[in-house]
Write a protein that holds these residues in place. Structure first.
Motif, mmCIF file in Angstrom:
data_model
loop_
_atom_site.group_PDB
_atom_site.id
_atom_site.type_symbol
_atom_site.label_atom_id
_atom_site.label_comp_id
_atom_site.label_asym_id
_atom_site.label_seq_id
_atom_site.Cartn_x
_atom_site.Cartn_y
_atom_site.Cartn_z
ATOM 1 N N HIS A 1 -7.640 -7.687 -6.184
ATOM 2 C CA HIS A 1 -6.331 -7.796 -6.841
ATOM 3 C C HIS A 1 -5.191 -7.359 -5.924
ATOM 4 C CE1 HIS A 1 -9.005 -8.068 -10.349
ATOM 5 N NE2 HIS A 1 -8.039 -8.813 -10.855
ATOM 6 N N ALA A 2 -4.916 -8.157 -4.892
ATOM 7 C CA ALA A 2 -3.861 -7.817 -3.935
ATOM 8 C C ALA A 2 -2.484 -7.833 -4.599
ATOM 9 C CB ALA A 2 -3.889 -8.794 -2.766
ATOM 10 N N GLY A 3 -2.292 -8.770 -5.558
ATOM 11 C CA GLY A 3 -0.991 -8.902 -6.209
ATOM 12 C C GLY A 3 -0.586 -7.694 -7.041
ATOM 13 N N MET A 4 -1.539 -6.842 -7.374
ATOM 14 C CA MET A 4 -1.211 -5.628 -8.137
ATOM 15 C C MET A 4 -0.447 -4.605 -7.300
ATOM 16 S SD MET A 4 -4.543 -4.409 -10.218
ATOM 17 C CE MET A 4 -5.361 -5.399 -11.459
ATOM 18 N N ARG A 5 -0.647 -4.585 -6.023
ATOM 19 C CA ARG A 5 -0.081 -3.579 -5.123
ATOM 20 C C ARG A 5 -0.466 -2.167 -5.572
ATOM 21 N NH1 ARG A 5 -1.095 -5.109 -2.182
ATOM 22 N NH2 ARG A 5 0.057 -3.912 -0.698
ATOM 23 N N ILE A 6 -1.758 -1.931 -5.661
ATOM 24 C CA ILE A 6 -2.227 -0.612 -6.084
ATOM 25 C C ILE A 6 -3.252 -0.072 -5.088
ATOM 26 C CG2 ILE A 6 -3.582 0.650 -7.841
ATOM 27 C CD1 ILE A 6 -0.832 0.114 -8.869
ATOM 28 N N GLY A 7 -2.970 1.129 -4.590
ATOM 29 C CA GLY A 7 -3.921 1.848 -3.755
ATOM 30 C C GLY A 7 -4.035 3.274 -4.243
ATOM 31 N N TRP A 8 -5.042 3.985 -3.723
ATOM 32 C CA TRP A 8 -5.133 5.394 -4.076
ATOM 33 C C TRP A 8 -5.633 6.214 -2.893
ATOM 34 C CZ3 TRP A 8 -8.560 1.723 -5.818
ATOM 35 C CH2 TRP A 8 -9.916 1.921 -5.594
ATOM 36 N N ALA A 9 -5.226 7.468 -2.875
ATOM 37 C CA ALA A 9 -5.677 8.388 -1.835
ATOM 38 C C ALA A 9 -6.444 9.521 -2.492
ATOM 39 C CB ALA A 9 -4.471 8.944 -1.085
ATOM 40 N N LEU A 10 -7.549 9.932 -1.838
ATOM 41 C CA LEU A 10 -8.268 11.131 -2.250
ATOM 42 C C LEU A 10 -7.934 12.202 -1.216
ATOM 43 C CD1 LEU A 10 -11.743 9.531 -3.114
ATOM 44 C CD2 LEU A 10 -9.828 9.986 -4.660
ATOM 45 N N VAL A 11 -7.311 13.279 -1.669
ATOM 46 C CA VAL A 11 -6.729 14.254 -0.747
ATOM 47 C C VAL A 11 -7.238 15.656 -1.071
ATOM 48 C CG1 VAL A 11 -4.555 15.161 0.157
ATOM 49 C CG2 VAL A 11 -4.665 12.802 -0.649
ATOM 50 N N LYS A 12 -7.725 16.341 -0.053
ATOM 51 C CA LYS A 12 -8.323 17.668 -0.253
ATOM 52 C C LYS A 12 -7.259 18.756 -0.390
ATOM 53 C CE LYS A 12 -12.767 19.425 1.162
ATOM 54 N NZ LYS A 12 -13.834 19.234 2.140
ATOM 55 N N ASP A 13 -6.270 18.725 0.485
ATOM 56 C CA ASP A 13 -5.288 19.809 0.552
ATOM 57 C C ASP A 13 -4.152 19.578 -0.442
ATOM 58 O OD1 ASP A 13 -4.266 22.085 2.722
ATOM 59 O OD2 ASP A 13 -2.630 20.974 1.756
ATOM 60 N N VAL A 14 -3.901 20.575 -1.274
ATOM 61 C CA VAL A 14 -2.898 20.415 -2.330
ATOM 62 C C VAL A 14 -1.491 20.210 -1.751
ATOM 63 C CG1 VAL A 14 -2.512 22.916 -2.629
ATOM 64 C CG2 VAL A 14 -2.027 21.352 -4.518
ATOM 65 N N GLU A 15 -1.191 20.862 -0.630
ATOM 66 C CA GLU A 15 0.153 20.731 -0.059
ATOM 67 C C GLU A 15 0.370 19.321 0.501
ATOM 68 O OE1 GLU A 15 2.487 22.828 -0.596
ATOM 69 O OE2 GLU A 15 1.054 24.132 -1.604
ATOM 70 N N GLY B 1 -7.776 -11.255 -16.140
ATOM 71 C CA GLY B 1 -8.254 -10.596 -14.928
ATOM 72 C C GLY B 1 -8.152 -11.433 -13.666
ATOM 73 N N TRP B 2 -8.215 -12.763 -13.805
ATOM 74 C CA TRP B 2 -8.236 -13.633 -12.616
ATOM 75 C C TRP B 2 -6.833 -14.054 -12.191
ATOM 76 C CZ3 TRP B 2 -5.927 -17.933 -14.562
ATOM 77 C CH2 TRP B 2 -6.081 -18.180 -15.930
ATOM 78 N N GLN B 3 -5.807 -13.612 -12.924
ATOM 79 C CA GLN B 3 -4.458 -14.084 -12.609
ATOM 80 C C GLN B 3 -3.794 -13.190 -11.558
ATOM 81 O OE1 GLN B 3 -1.310 -14.142 -15.651
ATOM 82 N NE2 GLN B 3 -1.489 -16.362 -15.656
ATOM 83 N N SER B 4 -2.861 -13.788 -10.793
ATOM 84 C CA SER B 4 -1.988 -13.016 -9.888
ATOM 85 C C SER B 4 -2.777 -12.146 -8.926
ATOM 86 C CB SER B 4 -1.062 -12.110 -10.700
ATOM 87 O OG SER B 4 -0.320 -12.860 -11.608
ATOM 88 N N MET B 5 -3.841 -12.687 -8.361
ATOM 89 C CA MET B 5 -4.644 -11.883 -7.436
ATOM 90 C C MET B 5 -4.114 -11.938 -6.011
ATOM 91 S SD MET B 5 -8.483 -12.348 -8.928
ATOM 92 C CE MET B 5 -9.057 -11.023 -7.868
ATOM 93 N N SER B 6 -3.483 -13.029 -5.653
ATOM 94 C CA SER B 6 -3.007 -13.216 -4.278
ATOM 95 C C SER B 6 -1.820 -12.300 -3.972
ATOM 96 C CB SER B 6 -2.585 -14.671 -4.099
ATOM 97 O OG SER B 6 -1.849 -14.856 -2.921
ATOM 98 N N TYR B 7 -1.619 -12.035 -2.684
ATOM 99 C CA TYR B 7 -0.395 -11.345 -2.248
ATOM 100 C C TYR B 7 0.837 -12.199 -2.525
ATOM 101 C CZ TYR B 7 -3.037 -8.034 0.739
ATOM 102 O OH TYR B 7 -3.850 -7.050 1.211
ATOM 103 N N PHE B 8 0.632 -13.515 -2.531
ATOM 104 C CA PHE B 8 1.769 -14.432 -2.526
ATOM 105 C C PHE B 8 2.169 -14.885 -3.921
ATOM 106 C CE2 PHE B 8 -0.264 -14.627 1.546
ATOM 107 C CZ PHE B 8 0.793 -14.617 2.430
ATOM 108 N N SER B 9 3.484 -14.967 -4.139
ATOM 109 C CA SER B 9 4.002 -15.504 -5.397
ATOM 110 C C SER B 9 4.546 -16.906 -5.183
ATOM 111 C CB SER B 9 5.119 -14.613 -5.936
ATOM 112 O OG SER B 9 4.614 -13.355 -6.303
ATOM 113 N N ASP B 10 5.154 -17.101 -4.029
ATOM 114 C CA ASP B 10 5.805 -18.382 -3.752
ATOM 115 C C ASP B 10 5.887 -18.490 -2.230
ATOM 116 O OD1 ASP B 10 7.187 -20.701 -3.920
ATOM 117 O OD2 ASP B 10 9.009 -19.863 -4.813
ATOM 118 N N ALA B 11 4.719 -18.841 -1.633
ATOM 119 C CA ALA B 11 4.532 -18.726 -0.185
ATOM 120 C C ALA B 11 5.639 -19.397 0.618
ATOM 121 C CB ALA B 11 3.171 -19.280 0.210
ATOM 122 N N GLY B 12 6.160 -20.484 0.101
ATOM 123 C CA GLY B 12 7.135 -21.234 0.875
ATOM 124 C C GLY B 12 8.550 -20.696 0.797
ATOM 125 N N SER B 13 8.804 -19.775 -0.120
ATOM 126 C CA SER B 13 10.198 -19.355 -0.312
ATOM 127 C C SER B 13 10.549 -18.148 0.557
ATOM 128 C CB SER B 13 10.455 -19.068 -1.791
ATOM 129 O OG SER B 13 10.410 -17.706 -2.053
#
Lengths: 457, 457
Positions: free
Chosen positions: A278-292, B112-124
């Motif tokens: 699901h690249a279009g979601m733009r969601i990542g996560w980090a697992l981080v040990k140090d609270v600061e 779940g299968w929608q909007s998976m790509s990075y691209f919304s409108d590749a040509g624009s």
């Protein structure tokens, strides 16, 4: 007809016929998988051999029917390679097929009045992290066994790209005399230097290949494992003190590499783009040990985008839930990881066959390893192919571009332009057009040379 | 009982009784609105006067029933002001009530299968902008008449915060000898200096109050209109050449200020957070005249987060659609703008009454103006109250904090700590507790002083 014979000598026709044979042999290899795709692709391919126009209209129809545009890739071929196949980005559209068969289970419904506030969990360290998403992240890592989540803070980001910058911000003191050096062993992810230096930050600075880094003082070393672009499992390479390690584990999932053990590093980055597709979601996560460190990363995301889309976090939670469920109760396609691992295995077989066929390229070789999740031993089957053009070709990207295959040159990854990075995650039809075209490039080149010799404009 | 009389003298009780009277007068003023809320809040308030515990459990129950946590604010009061009311952020949760009554019309469903790509409108130009969202942005501006969209490029961002950085990146040459100065007339949005300087960029640098800016060379002037924090309509103030103007029009909507005409500037920033109330989406947009500026902004968003959540863009498109429909076919609550304008008008009346009652503060005064959208004349009713403490109080934020009201000090906005910024966009119950408490602060302070005089610990 005289014209016809003028352009195509008998020798030319023989070469063309050979190319067709190779293509047909490859087709037999992947016909089964192709049929599974959507029950239509094989017909498309057959049509493509007879008429270009009908395929073009078919492809356009497919585009319209599709939920998302077919990214930067094209779905048309069989016209002698005129259509551009764009594999520059790692756009993970191959996963659509898995998600299509999950049906309503993976559908998210968000009423207009939901998730309006900036805050997801006002009292928690990462106040913009949806608790439901955090819960599924932990369940997923426990299910797959690829990372330790105990005694870690979770920081959510707008993709792991934002988290990379959050890490740099967190690890670079505001009052340092000079910017902190950031290094990674070449070939490194092409975006690292661009992102690091785009604002000419006084806090940090790209310092290139970690192997040749010899500057005194503190530094940050990025360890991408498996590595983007070449797929190898990696460890730190800088042999001196004062370094802080950041592990980018975007590809540490069983479809790409055997899961040897649960990663247990201080800072680990993950993304849904490469785990669920699901690249279009733009969601990542980090697992981080140090609270600061975690607190400073949260501060960065606050300054940069005042948190992370709640809608996408809620959708990501749902999607991870379905992935975990698919591991516990696999469907006909198996779990998401079974599905993707199987697909990657097939694709790498096809790619290696095409490379052998063409004789113009080489690929990395990997040793098999035991995977604790899939309970079997296999060799890495990375999300990118790190292709090397044989001598005397110097500019592999340019050479493939002249064959309408768009890839990313090795020079962006800190190495020679003899290399290119090629996405292995595109939709089935694009991938198959790509391997078919790659397998015949040698022959095509010969034809082109012959044609040029024959005086064709 | 001896203890009781020791603590509460007759004089103290008189003061307390007065405070209750003021509170009851205020209640009569807003009772109608309060009842509309969810048919439960009035009862909560009454309960709150008798027992704290039951209200606390009620509030917790409300939290559980709610789709989102009640942000950083609290919903409990009537216990003598012990509960913290957090109005530091402009969290626009007052809009939830409008969206609740829209029902399914504003619900988004994403398979779940929608909007998976990075691209919304590749040509624009803005390849990560969902075309559906772009369409609704144009329709909305045309409906409200607050901005010219012709001959403009739309760039979507993860909130207008990201677009602000994209603009700085786009307007600052990579090869400049020194960082470009960024200025805005004080009081300016408190986040501008923090965001501008957080990475110590070599491209741009915060240079403070635009009114006192006298450095030679090119600069960027931010014009926030209506202004955050004080709500006044603004124009450029730097009286010299070499400046590029950026218009932050986040609050240029008819619920906050009369729409005089369609804004027609080179770079204009907007956000759903303050127009529809969907802060959790993290969606903003820029209308940009110059193609090269737009291209560089797109590049920044690409480097920073590889695009913008598609899920939130799709949801934003749906929400804007409903807003436009509510303007064309208003429901019982009127259009979104009718609803919010009415609420802001009521709130400002209540706030001004409370400020008069307390006698400790002053507020900005505004002249009425004609609004082309609402077809009537009214004075601005900003999203924030820019409150000034009367002499001899120096630290208004500290003073209010001692009364458990969390606000943002004027010092963060480049002016005196005698000022504070207070969100006017919180949920009804929090806002009403706030004005009630504010109106009695003078009396409370007297009680506290009396109590202290009376030897209470």
């Amino acid at each position: 007809m005289a014209m016809f014979f003028n352009i195509f000598s008998l020798k030319n026709l023989l070469v063309l016929s050979l190319a067709l044979n190779v293509s047909l042999v490859l087709r037999v290899l992947y016909e089964k998988d192709f049929e599974v795709n959507n029950g239509r692709s094989v017909d498309n391919q057959k049509d493509a051999l007879t008429t270009t126009d009908s395929v073009l209209s078919e492809a356009r129809a497919t585009q319209r029917a599709r939920p998302s545009m077919p990214s930067s890739s094209s779905t048309v071929d069989g016209d002698g390679g005129d259509t551009i196949i764009n594999l520059d980005h790692g756009d993970p559209t191959m996963y659509e097929r898995f998600w299509q068969q999950t049906g309503d289970k993976s559908t998210i419904v968000i009423p207009g009045w939901q998730s309006m506030s900036y805050f997801s969990d006002a009292g928690s360290l990462c106040w913009f992290l949806e608790p439901e998403f955090a819960k599924e992240i932990i369940r997923l890592h426990k299910t797959v066994g690829n990372a330790v989540t105990e005694d870690r803070y979770i920081v959510v980001g707008t993709g792991s790209t934002q988290l990379y910058q959050a890490v740099l911000y967190a690890l670079s003191p505001q009052d340092a005399v000079e910017p902190r050096s950031v290094v990674s062993a070449a070939p490194y992810y092409s975006s690292y230097p661009l992102i690091t230096d785009c604002l000419k930050s006084g806090l940090y600075k790209w310092a290139g290949d970690a192997r040749s880094f010899n500057k005194e003082g503190p530094f940050i070393e990025l360890v991408t494992s498996p590595n983007n672009p070449d797929g190898y499992v990696r460890q730190s390479v800088v042999n001196k003190s004062g370094g802080i390690l950041v592990h980018d584990l975007a590809y540490y999932w069983p479809q790409y590499t055997p899961i040897a053990s649960a990663a247990n590093h201080d800072i680990m980055l993950f993304t849904v783009s490469k785990s669920t597709g699901h690249a279009g979601m733009r969601i990542g996560w980090a697992l981080v040990k140090d609270v600061e460190v975690a607190k400073k990363m949260v501060k960065f995301v606050e300054l940069n985008t005042i948190g992370v889309s709640k809608d996408s976090q809620l959708r990501a939670a749902k999607v991870l839930q379905v992935v975990i469920h698919s591991c516990q109760y696999p469907t006909s396609l198996g779990s998401l990881f079974d599905f993707a691992a199987h697909l990657m295995e097939e694709r790498w077989k096809l790619l290696r066959a095409a490379v052998r066929q063409s004789g113009l390229f080489t690929l990395p070789e990997f040793s098999p390893g035991s995977c604790s999740f899939l309970n079997r031993s296999f060799a890495p089957q990375p999300a990118f192919a790190w292709l090397k053009c044989q001598e005397p070709m110097e500019d592999c990207e340019g050479f493939l571009r002249s064959n309408n295959i768009i890839t990313r040159s090795g020079k962006h990854f800190g190495v020679s332009p003899q290399f290119v990075r090629i996405s292995m995650l595109d939709r089935d039809e694009n991938f198959h057009i790509f391997v078919e075209r790659l397998s015949t490039i040698h022959l095509r080149q010969s034809v082109q040379v012959e044609e040029t010799d024959g005086g064709v404009e």
